[in-house]
Design an enzyme around this catalytic site. Structure first.
Site, PDB file in Angstrom:
ATOM      1  N   ASP A  76     -38.615  18.183  -1.328  1.00 20.91           N
ATOM      2  CA  ASP A  76     -37.502  18.080  -0.387  1.00 20.91           C
ATOM      3  C   ASP A  76     -36.380  19.078  -0.754  1.00 20.91           C
ATOM      4  O   ASP A  76     -35.780  19.692   0.119  1.00 20.91           O
ATOM      5  CB  ASP A  76     -36.969  16.639  -0.407  1.00 20.91           C
ATOM      6  N   LYS A 133     -34.866  22.323   1.432  1.00 23.57           N
ATOM      7  CA  LYS A 133     -33.438  22.558   1.700  1.00 23.57           C
ATOM      8  C   LYS A 133     -33.028  23.961   1.260  1.00 23.57           C
ATOM      9  O   LYS A 133     -32.294  24.650   1.961  1.00 23.57           O
ATOM     10  CB  LYS A 133     -32.588  21.511   0.981  1.00 23.57           C
TER      11      LYS A 133
END
Ligand SMILES: NC(=O)c1ccc[n+]([C@@H]2O[C@H](COP(=O)([O-])OP(=O)(O)OC[C@H]3O[C@@H](n4cnc5c(N)ncnc54)[C@H](OP(=O)(O)O)[C@@H]3O)[C@@H](O)[C@H]2O)c1
Length: 379
Positions: free
Chosen positions: A231, A235
């Protein structure tokens, strides 16, 4: 007299806000909170927006109400929703003839990306908390922007990084103003922030911190997914692409701190190693899970780093995110954005901010068109 009336009428029209018709994909943590925030906002006396939720879908069911879904939406969804077929839902909405449509993607779905194209062609603007589109292949990313341009549609996704914190918009503004960004680094995961902030300052085992984070709803159902850093990689890639760095997810160098194929139940067996790692850090340094984009070196990397405990990153606490932006004019003292980087309330508020930004831009566009008409009338 006639001119005066026309002036008044047109001026009033120019000032009115655009009604935006919202179709919500996803009604989980963020989606449900967003629905309630929109409904509450419309009831506020000082509300300046005009937002109507016309459809809500989860992965199996969809509810449509062209008059607007309101207060008792959960009950209505349970009672009146029908089987969810994305093409059918989109075509019914298009057939309604409603304008200013926005599709809000608050799912974590990869599959929904198959419908972005159809949504854009069908007249929808897009708002997404879902990171999957912007972290997809570069080809998908670039094509998406081409399609948006071609159909004159907008796409807002501020919550892709740092939840409700303003990160993407300031970066866009810096880039648009010609500022050369040289480096972005920080802690991009609320979960990993919480885990390593506690690990650095408290005498508690690593596995116990992870267990407590999970108990407090701060991790995915399987916490290993958070600890693996995918994750965070997404980003970082999204921010890199924002400043024109053309990379793929595989280009993010992941400096894993866990052995491959580990499971949650294996974590206690690593506690002694983690304890040693903490003890062997340089004096005055603490471990943080950091993502870094180095524009000059053309690298993206994520992993554990020892940082000075008195630095902004070293002082991080709770589950906060911190993002430092270095550029030609912010080279010694970077722009620092810090605060809660996860949570359904702040994320939903960020998505709502995006919807309002879209509504305002549609209002400005409409007013520009009207003002041309108005000027022609009184000329
Ligand atoms: N929570 C945060 O703090 C936070 C912060 C920043 C960004 N985000 C992002 O926000 C998004 C939503 O997070 P969340 O915590 O609300 O997730 P969640 O609670 O798991 O909810 C996801 C929702 O999406 C629905 N869904 C799944 N596939 C779908 C599809 N193909 N079409 C329509 N609906 C579909 C699910 O339906 P079912 O219930 O039927 O499966 C569920 O209602 C994620 O992308 C997440 O990464 C979250």
């Amino acid at each position: 007299m006639y001119d005066w009336f026309i002036n008044l009428f047109l001026k009033h029209k120019i000032m009115s806000t655009t009604n935006v018709n919202i179709v919500l994909f996803g009604k989980g943590n963020v989606g449900s909170t967003l629905i309630n925030q929109i409904i509450d906002l419309q009831k506020k006396e000082n509300n300046k927006t005009n937002l109507t939720i016309i459809a809500i879908a989860n992965s199996t069911k969809a509810l449509i109400n062209f008059n607007g879904i309101e207060g008792n939406w959960e009950q209505d969804f349970n009672q009146f929703s029908e089987n969810y077929q994305p093409e059918k839902l989109i075509s019914e909405i298009v057939a309604s003839g409603l304008e200013n449509l926005v599709a809000v993607d608050v799912t974590a779905s990869q599959e929904i990306l198959n419908y972005y194209d159809l949504l854009i062609k069908s007249g929808f603007h897009l708002v997404a908390a879902n990171k999957k589109a912007n972290a997809n292949t570069l080809d998908f990313y670039q094509n998406l922007r081409k399609k948006l341009n071609k159909h004159n549609k907008q796409f807002f996704y501020e919550t892709n990084v740092g939840a409700g914190l303003p990160i993407i918009e300031p970066i866009k503004n810096l880039v648009a103003a010609g500022e050369k960004i040289t480096k972005i680094n920080g802690v991009f995961s609320g979960t990993l922030s919480y885990v390593f902030n506690r690990f650095a300052t408290q005498n508690i085992s690593f596995s116990e911190i992870v267990t407590q984070a999970k108990r407090n709803g701060l991790t995915e159902p399987n916490p290993i997914e958070d600890l693996e850093g995918t994750d965070v990689a997404r980003k970082l890639l999204i921010l890199a692409r924002e400043i024109g760095v053309e990379k793929e997810l595989q280009d993010v160098q992941v400096n894993a701190f866990l052995p491959k194929d580990i499971t949650e139940s294996d974590l206690p067996s690593l506690d002694a190693d983690f304890h040693n790692l903490k003890l062997t850090q340089k004096e005055g340094h603490v471990l943080k899970y950091i993502g870094e984009l180095d524009v000059e070196k053309n690298t993206l990397s994520i992993g554990l780093q020892a940082v000075d405990k008195n630095s902004p990153i070293g002082q991080l606490s709770g589950a906060d995110n911190i993002i430092q932006i270095f550029s030609e004019n912010y080279n010694q003292n970077p722009i620092v954005i810090q605060g809660a980087g996860a949570g359904k309330e702040v994320t939903a508020r960020g998505v709502l901010g995006d919807i309002i930004r879209l509504a305002n831009s549609l209002t400005n566009l409409k007013n520009k068109e009207k003002s041309v008409f108005y000027e022609e009338k009184i000329a």
